[in-house]
Design a protein around this motif. Structure first.
Motif, short mmCIF file in Angstrom:
data_model
loop_
_atom_site.label_atom_id
_atom_site.label_comp_id
_atom_site.label_asym_id
_atom_site.label_seq_id
_atom_site.Cartn_x
_atom_site.Cartn_y
_atom_site.Cartn_z
N GLU A 194 0.55 -1.44 -0.10
CA GLU A 194 -0.04 0.26 0.02
C GLU A 194 0.93 1.01 -0.16
O GLU A 194 2.00 1.11 1.05
N GLY A 195 0.26 1.73 -1.23
CA GLY A 195 1.18 3.96 -0.49
C GLY A 195 2.74 3.54 -1.72
O GLY A 195 3.08 4.93 -1.34
N ALA A 196 3.17 2.43 -1.98
CA ALA A 196 3.64 2.41 -2.41
C ALA A 196 4.09 2.02 -4.56
O ALA A 196 2.92 1.33 -4.48
N ARG A 197 4.88 2.57 -5.24
CA ARG A 197 4.94 2.25 -5.77
C ARG A 197 5.85 1.02 -6.89
O ARG A 197 6.97 1.23 -6.33
N THR A 198 5.44 0.22 -8.00
CA THR A 198 6.48 -0.54 -8.41
C THR A 198 7.52 0.33 -9.16
O THR A 198 7.51 0.61 -9.43
N SER A 199 9.30 -0.86 -8.88
CA SER A 199 9.87 0.53 -9.80
C SER A 199 9.99 -0.36 -10.95
O SER A 199 9.72 -0.75 -11.53
N ALA A 200 10.46 1.39 -11.80
CA ALA A 200 10.89 1.24 -13.23
C ALA A 200 12.72 1.46 -13.59
O ALA A 200 13.85 2.47 -12.98
N VAL A 201 12.86 1.47 -14.73
CA VAL A 201 14.46 0.89 -14.60
C VAL A 201 14.28 1.53 -16.55
O VAL A 201 13.06 0.66 -17.86
N VAL A 202 14.92 2.75 -17.03
CA VAL A 202 15.20 2.64 -18.08
C VAL A 202 16.77 3.06 -18.85
O VAL A 202 17.69 3.36 -18.23
N LEU A 203 17.05 2.06 -20.26
CA LEU A 203 18.39 1.29 -20.30
C LEU A 203 18.25 2.10 -22.21
O LEU A 203 17.45 2.16 -23.17
N GLY A 204 19.36 2.68 -22.10
CA GLY A 204 20.36 2.68 -23.00
C GLY A 204 21.35 1.41 -24.03
O GLY A 204 21.62 1.67 -22.50
N ILE A 205 21.32 1.08 -25.45
CA ILE A 205 21.69 0.15 -25.35
C ILE A 205 23.10 0.55 -27.54
O ILE A 205 22.62 1.06 -27.95
#
Length: 337
Positions: free
Chosen positions: A88-99
């Protein structure tokens, strides 16, 4: 290995990973991203499950569509999700990647108030760690409360119940307010760790004395340059508790270091590199699969090297982990394990 109801539980981060669709493009010129799943423990759980082991993931996701995305993927991969709470009250993590092969993979993490850092001791108790043969934990989960205490509790529970603890050292420099605290946390758990796995950079980070030893170029958070004496760092880690330290050396393979001072070099499987992110997790999944089969450490590392070599040729991490039959065909073409 002690008989248990289940084989492996991994503990730590999970995320949605957005990877550049424009291979080779500078980050500012990226036009679109593909959505994958990620997080080191998630990748390892998926990798071992695809090879044929029973795998459970202990992490946290938010009450959001990204959490749905991750759980849906895991269920399709036959990874047990019963130990994953909605936070509750938290967000699922995210990652952005350049290749930008062969050597530039800039990363941006979105982990403010992330759900996997909100896993608590109560969540660990609910996961029932004593029923597993192996607990695998990620060093990144030690960076903040309450997940830090949850990791300590999980490892203590495993140790007290003869569950083998495997530590993926997993250094992410931007997740620590003081880089030296990473080593402090890792060294505090090493007495109860049976097998530690890390790159040379991660091993140096675990024994870091000065933040000036670390340099990050091109925002490659997962591959910093770290100055130090790797042989001294290896000995310090082994003296802290683990029976085995596995050093991942990329295309060169891996080396097995034991408390008695013996070292065994395990050759890799050289391939053309597309994306290095996830290769270490693939190594761990192959190694742990072999360990669960009670193979010797050399064969376990060869399996890990093969799995890592498979993944560096692919754009994703968990999504591109090999299945057993295809990895065995890959290995057979290159001299076997």
């Amino acid at each position: 290995m002690t008989q248990r109801a289940f084989e492996l539980i991994t503990f730590g981060g999970s995320s949605i990973d957005l990877y550049s669709q424009n291979i080779g493009a500078d980050f500012v010129d990226i036009k679109g991203f593909d959505a994958f799943v990620g997080g080191s423990p998630l990748n390892i759980a998926v990798g071992t499950a695809r090879l044929g082991a029973q795998a459970t993931l202990l992490t946290g996701v938010g009450h959001d569509k990204i959490g749905d995305f991750i759980l849906h993927f895991l269920e399709k991969q036959n990874v047990n999700t019963s130990a994953i709470p909605r936070i509750e009250g938290a967000r699922t993590s995210a990652v952005v990647l350049g290749i930008e092969p062969p050597d530039r993979f800039p990363l941006v993490y979105y982990r403010d108030n992330c759900a996997d850092s909100q896993v608590t001791i109560d969540h660990v108790i609910a996961a029932n760690i004593p029923q597993y043969k192996v607990l695998e934990v990620s060093g990144t989960a030690l960076n903040i409360e309450p997940s830090r205490s949850a990791v300590f509790y999980a490892i203590e529970t495993a140790y007290d119940n003869a569950v083998d603890v495997v530590l993926d050292i997993d250094f992410r420099a931007d997740q620590w307010k003081d880089l030296r605290s990473f080593g402090l946390m890792v060294r505090a758990i090493l007495p109860k760790v049976k097998i530690a796995i890390g790159t040379e950079e991660e091993i140096l980070a675990a024994t870091l004395q000065d933040a000036k030893q670390v340099q990050i170029k091109h925002q490659q958070i997962s591959a910093p340059e770290i100055k130090g004496n790797i042989d001294e760092s290896i000995q310090r880690i082994l003296q802290s508790g683990p029976k085995v330290l596995i050093v991942k050396r990329g295309a060169k393979g891996a080396s097995i270091h034991l408390k008695d001072g013996s070292v065994t070099e395990v050759p890799g499987f050289p391939v053309d590199i597309l994306n290095v992110l996830g290769a270490g997790d693939a190594f761990a999944s192959g190694f742990i699969y072999g360990y669960l089969q009670e193979w010797d450490l050399y064969k376990c590392c060869r399996m890990g090297n093969a799995s890592g070599a498979w993944v560096v040729q692919k754009p994703g991490c968990a999504n591109d982990m090999p299945y057993y039959d295809e990895l065995m065909a890959f290995v057979a073409q290159r001299g076997g394990l």
